[in-house]
Enzyme design. Structure first.
Site, PDB file in Angstrom:
ATOM      1  N   GLY A  30      -2.594   4.998  -3.125  1.00 23.46           N
ATOM      2  CA  GLY A  30      -2.985   3.814  -3.884  1.00 23.46           C
ATOM      3  C   GLY A  30      -2.465   2.549  -3.251  1.00 23.46           C
ATOM      4  O   GLY A  30      -1.715   2.591  -2.276  1.00 23.46           O
ATOM      5  N   GLN A  31      -2.899   1.411  -3.793  1.00 23.21           N
ATOM      6  CA  GLN A  31      -2.369   0.134  -3.323  1.00 23.21           C
ATOM      7  C   GLN A  31      -2.026  -0.740  -4.519  1.00 23.21           C
ATOM      8  O   GLN A  31      -2.533  -0.541  -5.624  1.00 23.21           O
ATOM      9  CB  GLN A  31      -3.350  -0.557  -2.390  1.00 23.21           C
ATOM     10  CG  GLN A  31      -4.666  -0.972  -2.980  1.00 23.21           C
ATOM     11  CD  GLN A  31      -5.627  -1.492  -1.897  1.00 23.21           C
ATOM     12  OE1 GLN A  31      -5.671  -0.993  -0.777  1.00 23.21           O
ATOM     13  NE2 GLN A  31      -6.415  -2.503  -2.249  1.00 23.21           N
ATOM     14  N   VAL A  32      -1.129  -1.707  -4.295  1.00 20.62           N
ATOM     15  CA  VAL A  32      -0.572  -2.516  -5.370  1.00 20.62           C
ATOM     16  C   VAL A  32      -1.057  -3.955  -5.252  1.00 20.62           C
ATOM     17  O   VAL A  32      -1.011  -4.547  -4.169  1.00 20.62           O
ATOM     18  CB  VAL A  32       0.978  -2.472  -5.338  1.00 20.62           C
ATOM     19  CG1 VAL A  32       1.554  -3.349  -6.442  1.00 20.62           C
ATOM     20  CG2 VAL A  32       1.467  -1.035  -5.485  1.00 20.62           C
ATOM     21  N   LYS A  78      -1.110  -1.003  -9.800  1.00 19.94           N
ATOM     22  CA  LYS A  78      -1.305   0.050  -8.790  1.00 19.94           C
ATOM     23  C   LYS A  78      -2.644   0.727  -9.036  1.00 19.94           C
ATOM     24  O   LYS A  78      -2.919   1.223 -10.137  1.00 19.94           O
ATOM     25  CB  LYS A  78      -0.171   1.067  -8.831  1.00 19.94           C
ATOM     26  CG  LYS A  78      -0.283   2.104  -7.709  1.00 19.94           C
ATOM     27  CD  LYS A  78       1.036   2.762  -7.352  1.00 19.94           C
ATOM     28  CE  LYS A  78       1.394   3.867  -8.305  1.00 19.94           C
ATOM     29  NZ  LYS A  78       2.485   4.720  -7.767  1.00 19.94           N
ATOM     30  N   ASP A 119      10.776  10.540  -4.088  1.00 18.10           N
ATOM     31  CA  ASP A 119      10.057   9.929  -2.960  1.00 18.10           C
ATOM     32  C   ASP A 119      10.948   8.864  -2.324  1.00 18.10           C
ATOM     33  O   ASP A 119      10.697   7.660  -2.460  1.00 18.10           O
ATOM     34  CB  ASP A 119       8.745   9.319  -3.449  1.00 18.10           C
ATOM     35  CG  ASP A 119       7.773   9.044  -2.303  1.00 18.10           C
ATOM     36  OD1 ASP A 119       8.127   9.348  -1.149  1.00 18.10           O
ATOM     37  OD2 ASP A 119       6.671   8.529  -2.567  1.00 18.10           O
ATOM     38  N   ALA A 151       0.839  -1.193   0.000  1.00 21.37           N
ATOM     39  CA  ALA A 151       0.000   0.000   0.000  1.00 21.37           C
ATOM     40  C   ALA A 151       0.870   1.237   0.000  1.00 21.37           C
ATOM     41  O   ALA A 151       1.999   1.220   0.498  1.00 21.37           O
ATOM     42  CB  ALA A 151      -0.916   0.008   1.211  1.00 21.37           C
ATOM     43  N   ALA A 152       0.325   2.294  -0.584  1.00 21.69           N
ATOM     44  CA  ALA A 152       1.036   3.566  -0.618  1.00 21.69           C
ATOM     45  C   ALA A 152       0.095   4.655  -0.128  1.00 21.69           C
ATOM     46  O   ALA A 152      -1.013   4.370   0.320  1.00 21.69           O
ATOM     47  CB  ALA A 152       1.518   3.847  -2.043  1.00 21.69           C
TER      48      ALA A 152
END
Length: 428
Positions: free
Chosen positions: A124-126, A140, A269, A120-121
């Site tokens: 968003g999530q992968v 993603k 990032d 997860a980011a």
């Protein structure tokens, strides 16, 4: 409202601690238990909020290296979780995004699709999947409403701008806030991210040190790339060997300084969840939503002024900083005092070999922020050009990760190879 619950959570943990203290438990155990619960609460709240608040958590997870050990340790595990995990979206929400972005027959594009997220980011999530041609891919998916949430977070940031003015009177806070807002909003555009990732992949394809997954498909809120596995940098920080830590640190620094020259971009990032070491020892780079566009490479004054500082050329350093906008017009600066201010930051470049450490970062943080210190006084007088905001943010974030790794290397060699103006400060 969720952020407001954090102080209440802290108060609640303290109350629990008080109750146990009456039963005779040792203060140290109470403290550890209360801090652990508070850290878990912090993870829960920031993870659920996602968006800008989770970005704050990810930033904290880098800079915990600057905190005193007794404060940092309870939060380290919880904040590290924010680098690559968070409470997941329900499968129904995932399917809704996929249908909107790829059509009702979206499953026909995949041989298989795992509804459980692999990572997860912040926005968003992968998910792990197999593309129709048999390639393993990472999918993603942007959280529904992530754009509105991030814009709201950034509006709150703008309202807080006067507070930053108090801390740094000479900063043009409005311009800095606008620059930060524009860069963060770019992360919502997955098609722009795909273009950036392709640019990085072209620059590093076949490279023996850096591995960038290829883009398979891109839409506004869904991005499909090759699935590339590796040992997460967060795991190397937690349990890696000294050799692995050094290797990871060396490659992170190489990416940071070589990307502007090779790709015209800076990966912006640098938290550990965006990197891994592959089996063949290459640095795997994920998540290209945040990038500084540097078509002419890293600005020449960065390398030139760094080298002049190391050479002790105080007057030239002050003149160069003034020209770039770091020294406000009309401000008289004692040149030797400026060298005293800058040189400790550049200690990693002054030695043949240097080992980054949490202790070194804590020492520097204290020096630059201690009330009444000469460094803190000078720091408050300086300005900050918005054009350098992202470069500064990435450099500081990268140093935080290097300190978490405790990486040792010949850092100066990397700058001499990749940073314009460093090998020859007479360049102009």
């Amino acid at each position: 409202m969720k952020l407001a619950s954090l102080p209440l959570g802290l108060a609640g943990r303290a109350t629990v601690g008080l109750g146990k203290r009456v039963t005779g438990l040792a203060d140290e155990i109470l403290g550890e238990q209360a801090q652990k619960r508070t850290a878990e609460h912090l993870f829960s709240v920031l993870g659920q909020l996602k968006g800008g608040a989770m970005k704050l958590g990810q930033a904290l997870s880098i800079f915990e290296a600057a905190l005193p050990e007794h404060l940092a340790s309870p939060y380290r595990q919880a904040l590290t979780k924010l680098q690559n995990s968070a409470p997941p979206l329900p499968a129904s929400s995932v399917h809704g995004v996929m249908e909107r972005q790829l059509g009702e027959d979206w499953r026909d594009r995949f041989s298989s699709f795992d509804d459980q997220p692999a990572a997860a980011a912040s926005i968003g999530q992968v998910h792990r999947a197999v593309w129709s041609d048999g390639r393993e891919v990472a999918v993603k998916i942007q959280y529904p409403g992530a754009g509105d949430a991030l814009r709201s977070d950034l509006r709150q940031l703008a309202r807080m701008a006067p507070l930053f003015k108090v801390l740094q009177p000479n900063f043009d806070v409005k311009k800095l806030t606008v620059e930060l807002r524009e860069r963060l909003l770019e992360e919502l555009d997955y098609e722009l991210e795909a273009s950036t990732q392709r640019q990085f992949a072209d620059a590093y394809r076949g490279d023996p040190q850096i591995l960038v997954p290829e883009v398979v498909h891109a839409g506004p809120e869904v991005l499909v790339t090759e699935w590339v596995e590796g040992t997460p940098i967060a795991k190397i920080i937690a349990e890696g060997t000294p050799e692995t830590r050094d290797r990871a640190g060396l490659l992170l620094a190489t990416l940071h300084f070589s990307a502007p020259a090779r790709a015209g971009l800076l990966h912006a990032d640098p938290h550990p969840g965006n990197f891994a070491l592959s089996e063949d020892g290459r640095l795997v780079v994920y998540d290209f939503g945040a990038a500084a566009r540097l078509p002419d490479g890293m600005p020449l004054p960065v390398g030139r002024l760094t080298k002049l500082t190391l050479e002790g050329k105080a007057e030239e350093v002050v003149e160069g900083l003034r020209h770039e906008g770091f020294v406000p017009p009309g401000l008289e600066i004692d040149a030797p005092a400026m060298l005293d201010f800058l040189l400790p930051m550049l200690e990693p470049l002054g030695a043949d070999e240097f080992q980054f450490s949490r202790e070194w970062l804590r020492k520097e943080s204290t020096r630059l922020t201690a009330q009444g210190s000469e460094a803190a006084k000078l720091n408050k007088q300086l300005s900050f050009p918005p054009s350098y905001l992202l470069i500064h943010r990435v450099t500081m974030g990268s140093i935080g990760v290097l300190c978490q790794l405790g990486a040792r290397a010949r850092w100066r060699d990397i700058l001499e190879e990749w940073l314009p103006g460093f090998a020859d400060p007479s360049e102009s």
